[in-house]
Design a protein around this motif. Structure first.
Motif, PDB file in Angstrom:
ATOM      1  N   GLN A 242     -13.420  45.961 -12.070  1.00 38.02           N
ATOM      2  CA  GLN A 242     -14.473  45.000 -12.371  1.00 38.02           C
ATOM      3  C   GLN A 242     -14.603  44.819 -13.894  1.00 38.02           C
ATOM      4  OE1 GLN A 242     -16.277  43.263  -9.971  1.00 38.02           O
ATOM      5  NE2 GLN A 242     -17.116  42.087 -11.696  1.00 38.02           N
ATOM      6  N   ALA A 243     -14.397  45.895 -14.645  1.00 36.32           N
ATOM      7  CA  ALA A 243     -14.500  45.804 -16.105  1.00 36.32           C
ATOM      8  C   ALA A 243     -13.434  44.859 -16.665  1.00 36.32           C
ATOM      9  CB  ALA A 243     -14.372  47.197 -16.722  1.00 36.32           C
ATOM     10  N   GLU A 244     -12.225  44.941 -16.109  1.00 33.86           N
ATOM     11  CA  GLU A 244     -11.162  44.020 -16.547  1.00 33.86           C
ATOM     12  C   GLU A 244     -11.536  42.585 -16.211  1.00 33.86           C
ATOM     13  OE1 GLU A 244      -7.719  47.379 -15.661  1.00 33.86           O
ATOM     14  OE2 GLU A 244      -7.827  45.594 -14.398  1.00 33.86           O
ATOM     15  N   LEU A 245     -12.064  42.402 -15.011  1.00 34.64           N
ATOM     16  CA  LEU A 245     -12.466  41.063 -14.583  1.00 34.64           C
ATOM     17  C   LEU A 245     -13.549  40.508 -15.503  1.00 34.64           C
ATOM     18  CD1 LEU A 245     -12.303  38.788 -12.493  1.00 34.64           C
ATOM     19  CD2 LEU A 245     -14.113  39.953 -11.232  1.00 34.64           C
ATOM     20  N   ASN A 246     -14.545  41.344 -15.815  1.00 32.45           N
ATOM     21  CA  ASN A 246     -15.619  40.896 -16.704  1.00 32.45           C
ATOM     22  C   ASN A 246     -15.060  40.441 -18.050  1.00 32.45           C
ATOM     23  OD1 ASN A 246     -17.328  41.610 -14.662  1.00 32.45           O
ATOM     24  ND2 ASN A 246     -18.166  43.431 -15.687  1.00 32.45           N
ATOM     25  N   PHE A 247     -14.179  41.248 -18.594  1.00 29.24           N
ATOM     26  CA  PHE A 247     -13.553  40.893 -19.875  1.00 29.24           C
ATOM     27  C   PHE A 247     -12.884  39.517 -19.780  1.00 29.24           C
ATOM     28  CE2 PHE A 247      -9.589  40.500 -22.193  1.00 29.24           C
ATOM     29  CZ  PHE A 247     -10.001  40.681 -23.511  1.00 29.24           C
ATOM     30  N   LEU A 248     -12.116  39.314 -18.717  1.00 29.98           N
ATOM     31  CA  LEU A 248     -11.373  38.055 -18.561  1.00 29.98           C
ATOM     32  C   LEU A 248     -12.321  36.876 -18.389  1.00 29.98           C
ATOM     33  CD1 LEU A 248      -8.671  39.486 -16.177  1.00 29.98           C
ATOM     34  CD2 LEU A 248      -8.266  38.659 -18.516  1.00 29.98           C
ATOM     35  N   TYR A 249     -13.363  37.109 -17.610  1.00 31.60           N
ATOM     36  CA  TYR A 249     -14.336  36.055 -17.345  1.00 31.60           C
ATOM     37  C   TYR A 249     -15.036  35.628 -18.634  1.00 31.60           C
ATOM     38  CZ  TYR A 249     -18.495  33.821 -15.399  1.00 31.60           C
ATOM     39  OH  TYR A 249     -19.506  32.944 -15.105  1.00 31.60           O
ATOM     40  N   TYR A 250     -15.510  36.589 -19.389  1.00 33.12           N
ATOM     41  CA  TYR A 250     -16.247  36.259 -20.612  1.00 33.12           C
ATOM     42  C   TYR A 250     -15.333  35.740 -21.706  1.00 33.12           C
ATOM     43  CZ  TYR A 250     -20.302  38.218 -18.363  1.00 33.12           C
ATOM     44  OH  TYR A 250     -21.314  38.446 -17.481  1.00 33.12           O
ATOM     45  N   ASN A 251     -14.029  35.935 -21.547  1.00 34.83           N
ATOM     46  CA  ASN A 251     -13.090  35.385 -22.524  1.00 34.83           C
ATOM     47  C   ASN A 251     -12.402  34.126 -21.998  1.00 34.83           C
ATOM     48  OD1 ASN A 251     -12.886  37.089 -25.095  1.00 34.83           O
ATOM     49  ND2 ASN A 251     -13.055  38.592 -23.445  1.00 34.83           N
ATOM     50  N   ASP A 252     -12.955  33.570 -20.915  1.00 33.08           N
ATOM     51  CA  ASP A 252     -12.526  32.257 -20.451  1.00 33.08           C
ATOM     52  C   ASP A 252     -11.135  32.158 -19.854  1.00 33.08           C
ATOM     53  OD1 ASP A 252     -14.544  30.413 -20.455  1.00 33.08           O
ATOM     54  OD2 ASP A 252     -14.468  30.180 -22.645  1.00 33.08           O
ATOM     55  N   CYS A 253     -10.641  33.267 -19.305  1.00 38.31           N
ATOM     56  CA  CYS A 253      -9.383  33.200 -18.582  1.00 38.31           C
ATOM     57  C   CYS A 253      -9.590  32.312 -17.346  1.00 38.31           C
ATOM     58  CB  CYS A 253      -8.977  34.613 -18.167  1.00 38.31           C
ATOM     59  SG  CYS A 253      -7.391  34.709 -17.349  1.00 38.31           S
ATOM     60  N   ASP A 254      -8.575  31.553 -16.936  1.00 34.99           N
ATOM     61  CA  ASP A 254      -8.764  30.587 -15.853  1.00 34.99           C
ATOM     62  C   ASP A 254      -8.686  31.202 -14.454  1.00 34.99           C
ATOM     63  OD1 ASP A 254      -8.858  28.050 -17.465  1.00 34.99           O
ATOM     64  OD2 ASP A 254      -6.928  28.863 -18.114  1.00 34.99           O
ATOM     65  N   GLU A 255      -7.647  32.037 -14.257  1.00 29.51           N
ATOM     66  CA  GLU A 255      -7.411  32.576 -12.914  1.00 29.51           C
ATOM     67  C   GLU A 255      -6.993  34.040 -12.982  1.00 29.51           C
ATOM     68  OE1 GLU A 255      -4.463  30.056 -11.029  1.00 29.51           O
ATOM     69  OE2 GLU A 255      -5.660  28.276 -11.453  1.00 29.51           O
ATOM     70  N   MET A 256      -7.187  34.730 -11.863  1.00 32.61           N
ATOM     71  CA  MET A 256      -6.755  36.116 -11.803  1.00 32.61           C
ATOM     72  C   MET A 256      -6.047  36.405 -10.489  1.00 32.61           C
ATOM     73  SD  MET A 256      -8.519  37.921  -9.344  1.00 32.61           S
ATOM     74  CE  MET A 256      -9.083  39.547  -9.731  1.00 32.61           C
ATOM     75  N   GLN A 257      -5.180  37.414 -10.515  1.00 28.00           N
ATOM     76  CA  GLN A 257      -4.702  38.010  -9.278  1.00 28.00           C
ATOM     77  C   GLN A 257      -4.614  39.503  -9.516  1.00 28.00           C
ATOM     78  OE1 GLN A 257      -0.480  35.825  -9.864  1.00 28.00           O
ATOM     79  NE2 GLN A 257      -0.402  37.279  -8.176  1.00 28.00           N
TER      80      GLN A 257
END
Ligand code: C2E
Ligand code: MG
Ligand code: MG
Ligand code: MG
Length: 290
Positions: A242-257
């Motif tokens: 979840q911490a990685e996801l939060n980082f990506l979300y707040y840094n505007d990454c578009d998609e994740m897998q």
């Protein structure tokens, strides 16, 4: 039925060198039969939008259910398939299976799903790859814009001029191109810009360290920033926490897998997620950041 091919793989080695050699030989032989024995299976790992939380597509990932050895990982057998050129018929089968499957999902009402297929060096260097892909799209009826080919930087770098010509042709057809495992090669984003592609996939080795290594965090932030300035779509692979996801979300990454959402799934399990409308939990608004 395949005792000669796989039954006594481990019985005749003397040194570790011979283990590797004889095992590879045996795998080569049985990989040659894997397609007709229907031992290969395409798994689908969901790709999720960080804006909507919804599944927007999948990456096709090959699995080999060996009759004696069980499931063999692609990291193990794709290199063998490359060396023996078996990757050409196998890769074509993956493309066809994935396009057919995705067309089926479209028909079932999941009409915006995209499918990403990995293309290795040998495949990319086949002069007729373009016409084969074109043919498969016609055969399966899949709109080209829903197909994405994942290529690594090193594959594109082998012959930059030829790569540009090939990618330009795919672009004209409407097929999307993604750079896979970005950051593990030696090229900068500004150098890669000579190739026409739409999507950048940040390698999981970065994602796994964004919260423990300040330098990786800074580099990853900069990759995302630069990719956005270049109007690229950004996908993070290997998101596990979840911490990685939060980082990506707040840094505007578009998609994740990544395993945080789901592992690569067989067709039945992937469809179960689609039907359930599985989505990522909505994160707090970005403006609420302290
Ligand atoms: P890739 O294209 O970079 O695929 C991503 C790999 O990361 C997959 O491994 C996937 O299962 C794994 N992965 C996804 N999320 C996570 C996570 O959260 N944590 C961790 N630790 N791993 C995660 P997989 O399926 O074993 O495939 C390995 C590689 O084999 C792929 O790397 C790709 O280069 C190759 N490959 C797989 N299928 C095909 C295929 O159909 N054709 C070709 N040419 N290569 C393939
Ligand atoms: Mg990939
Ligand atoms: Mg990758
Ligand atoms: Mg990889």
């Amino acid at each position: 039925k395949s005792k000669e091919n796989g039954g006594n793989l481990y019985t005749f080695y003397r040194s570790s060198f011979q283990i590797i050699t004889s095992e590879n030989l045996a795998l080569q032989t049985s990989l040659g039969y894997a397609l007709e024995r229907e031992e290969l299976e395409v798994y689908y790992q969901p790709k999720v939008s960080l804006r909507t939380g919804k599944i927007v597509g999948a990456e096709a990932l090959l699995r080999w259910n060996h009759s004696q050895l069980g499931i063999i990982s692609p990291a193990r057998f794709i290199p063998i398939a490359e060396e023996t050129n078996l990757i050409v018929p196998i890769g074509e089968w993956v493309l066809k299976t994935a396009c057919q499957q995705t067309k089926g999902w479209h028909n079932a009402g999941f009409s915006d799903l995209r499918i990403a297929v990995n293309i290795s060096a040998r495949q990319f260097n086949q002069p007729d790859l373009y016409s084969r892909v074109y043919q498969l799209l016609i055969e399966t009826g899949l709109d080209p814009k829903y197909l994405e080919l994942e290529l690594t930087e090193s594959v594109l770098m082998q012959n930059t001029e030829v790569s540009i010509v090939r990618l330009t042709a795919f672009k004209a057809l409407g097929v999307q191109i993604a750079i896979d495992d970005f950051g593990t090669g030696y090229s900068s984003l500004s150098y890669l810009q000579q190739f026409p592609f739409e999507t950048l996939k940040i390698d999981k080795s970065f994602i796994g360290k964004v919260n423990s290594d300040p330098k990786t965090k800074l580099i990853t932030k900069n990759i995302i920033q630069m990719a956005h300035d270049l109007k690229l779509n950004l996908v993070a692979e290997g998101v596990e926490t979840q911490a990685e996801l939060n980082f990506l979300y707040y840094n505007d990454c578009d998609e994740m897998q990544g395993y945080l959402f789901d592992k690569p799934l067989n067709v039945r399990d992937f469809e179960e997620r689609l039907l359930a409308g599985k989505s990522l939990q909505i994160l707090p608004a970005k403006s609420d950041l302290d």
